[in-house]
Design an enzyme around this catalytic site. Sequence first.
Site, short mmCIF file in Angstrom:
data_model
loop_
_atom_site.label_atom_id
_atom_site.label_comp_id
_atom_site.label_asym_id
_atom_site.label_seq_id
_atom_site.Cartn_x
_atom_site.Cartn_y
_atom_site.Cartn_z
N HIS A 1 -10.40 -50.89 -15.23
CA HIS A 1 -11.14 -51.64 -16.23
C HIS A 1 -11.77 -52.81 -15.92
O HIS A 1 -12.95 -53.18 -16.36
CB HIS A 1 -10.48 -51.71 -17.48
CG HIS A 1 -10.01 -50.48 -18.04
ND1 HIS A 1 -11.04 -49.43 -18.05
CD2 HIS A 1 -8.62 -49.87 -18.76
CE1 HIS A 1 -10.15 -48.20 -18.70
NE2 HIS A 1 -8.90 -48.55 -18.88
N CYS B 1 -26.09 -34.80 -6.48
CA CYS B 1 -25.13 -35.79 -7.36
C CYS B 1 -23.96 -36.49 -6.68
O CYS B 1 -23.24 -36.90 -7.15
CB CYS B 1 -24.89 -35.23 -8.63
SG CYS B 1 -23.67 -33.88 -8.49
N ASP C 1 -17.51 -32.92 -2.50
CA ASP C 1 -16.69 -31.77 -2.15
C ASP C 1 -17.10 -30.90 -1.26
O ASP C 1 -16.28 -30.44 -0.47
CB ASP C 1 -16.30 -30.89 -3.50
CG ASP C 1 -15.29 -31.59 -4.41
OD1 ASP C 1 -14.37 -32.28 -3.88
OD2 ASP C 1 -15.29 -31.20 -5.60
N GLU D 1 -20.82 -26.82 -4.57
CA GLU D 1 -19.82 -27.42 -3.87
C GLU D 1 -19.00 -26.93 -2.94
O GLU D 1 -18.13 -27.39 -2.08
CB GLU D 1 -19.48 -28.63 -4.69
CG GLU D 1 -18.67 -27.78 -6.07
CD GLU D 1 -18.17 -28.49 -7.02
OE1 GLU D 1 -17.80 -29.79 -6.77
OE2 GLU D 1 -18.24 -28.04 -8.43
#
Length: 593
Positions: free
Chosen positions: A192, A505, A458, A434
């Site tokens: 975070h 992507c 991937d 992928e």
Amino acid sequence: MARKIIGGIPVSSGVAIGKAFFLNRRKGSIKPRLAIFDAEVSKEIERLEHAILVVRQEMEEVKSKIPPELKEHEAILNSHLMILQDEKLFGRAKKIIQKQHINAEWAIEKSVFELEKIFNALDNEYIKQRIQDIHLVAEKVCAVLIGSQKTIPKISERVILLAHDLSPTDTVLLEVDKIMAFATALGGKTSHAGIMARSLQIPAVVGVEELEENIFDGELIILDGFEGKILIDPSEEELTKYTDLKYQFESYQALITRYCHLPAETIDGYQIRVFANIELFEEVTSVIDNGGEGIGLYRTEYSFLNRTDLPDEDELFEEYRDLASIMYPKPVIIRTLDIGADKVDNLFGQMEEANPALGLRGIRFCQKYKNIFRTQLRAILRAGVVGNLSIMFPMISGLHELQEVKKFYRQIQDELAKEGLDFNPDIPLGIMIELPAAVLIADLLAREVDFFSIGTNDLIQYALGIDRTNKHVSYLYQPLHPAVIRSIKHVVDAGHKAGIEVSLCGEVASDPFCVPILMGMEVDSISLTPRSIPGIKRIIRQASMEECKELLNKVLNSHDVFESNKIVRDMIFSRFPEELTFYTSLVDDKNNE
């Protein structure tokens, strides 16, 4: 030379020079380990429950006071509130108190240790790093138990903030305008602290070993967010060098940000859309600020993690609806759940899989657990009424598999229609390409969907048999390998022949050495991390399709990955030297898992 240089993981690029300011340190929070008598067990459990209640009330109060610049981080606090209700953490601690007759602080420590072993056995780095959330929440409960809750100290000047770790509660209460950079002893790429730093556009380094032992409050330090270094008490020469680097980077960032909302159009008129990959709702602001033309990949897994129950349809509907509304009319592609049962064993029990990466994950998981799939599809279809949504299915390996998924999808539409609920029946459907199997039958799959999205992370691993997180073979992870380039080209050609759009992507989309090749293939859109968008857009606007096609042809005719790398690097370094000065650092500053 600096008195000492210590290193960690760079999670937000840039340089900061200033005084160190410790928010908290590990030492001083030693938890007592005490044995208790039978008669004290119920009282000890009551102590624990009271501490949990105090922390919950504190977090709820913090949520109500979140400032506008951090409002999008409310989701993180919600995840921590869910951890407070997690029976696997505090329910386990109560059982330990009952069985082992030890105090609550020690029981929490044991419970966290057991959960940490489970998390570390998982194969997904993003999931592993979520143990930090559990540590943060457990520490807060223990702080109440031992009476050592800390108030956020007043910051009187601009500083470089240092901490053992930063919780969402800490960061929300900080005076962010006085923080030049973050550094923490704990954390990883997706911690975070890193997310917060990228959102605030300030440098950050996490996982810094010996941070607390080596730096004094008020000491002058240099934080290098490119290489993940902290220089303690730097020399005049080092101060001059990093001051110059800081100025150059900030000037470059201002330049590319100024024009980031312009279309990504080459000098000879070819336009490619540049979308963003995000996994948290809070990242939407970063997408808009960095010139993202939409969301090309919304990873939905986070809503299913760090909790003891499954999200219901209304919860998911509100999440997807809010996302679609904020981004409208820009498109949002929602990827259905890409997770394995091993990642949510608290809900399904531990599943023995020798190789989870090749096991029950992605669309296979959704096909097995149709109740989860149904809930998510219903939520997306309903949210599609208020926005420009598309649905993307991951890990598709065959034609029959895809047809079965579409059949189930139509059944969900029929259910919603019979119930009289509003939904969008015309949401575009796409699939992730992928798997090598999907590449080989791309022409058949293209007839069944509205778009392709090539997931190169991937695809490269499966095509080359390489685990990029394995230090022994990671050097073989080569995006410009002839097999990879030809696979991508085959998919693009198959999609275009069928009249559908093809996006990409994976990390290749944010690699300046690969983007010109994708342009040469005439990929319709690319999707990357928000922070990488301005730099990639600038490279596209300075390129021409003629040179991109020429580069592609040279690479396609190359038979060796080392030759391909040399061809591409020679061209990119000669054409975009200014961009690569900093952008090669940003390429490594990614939040992909």
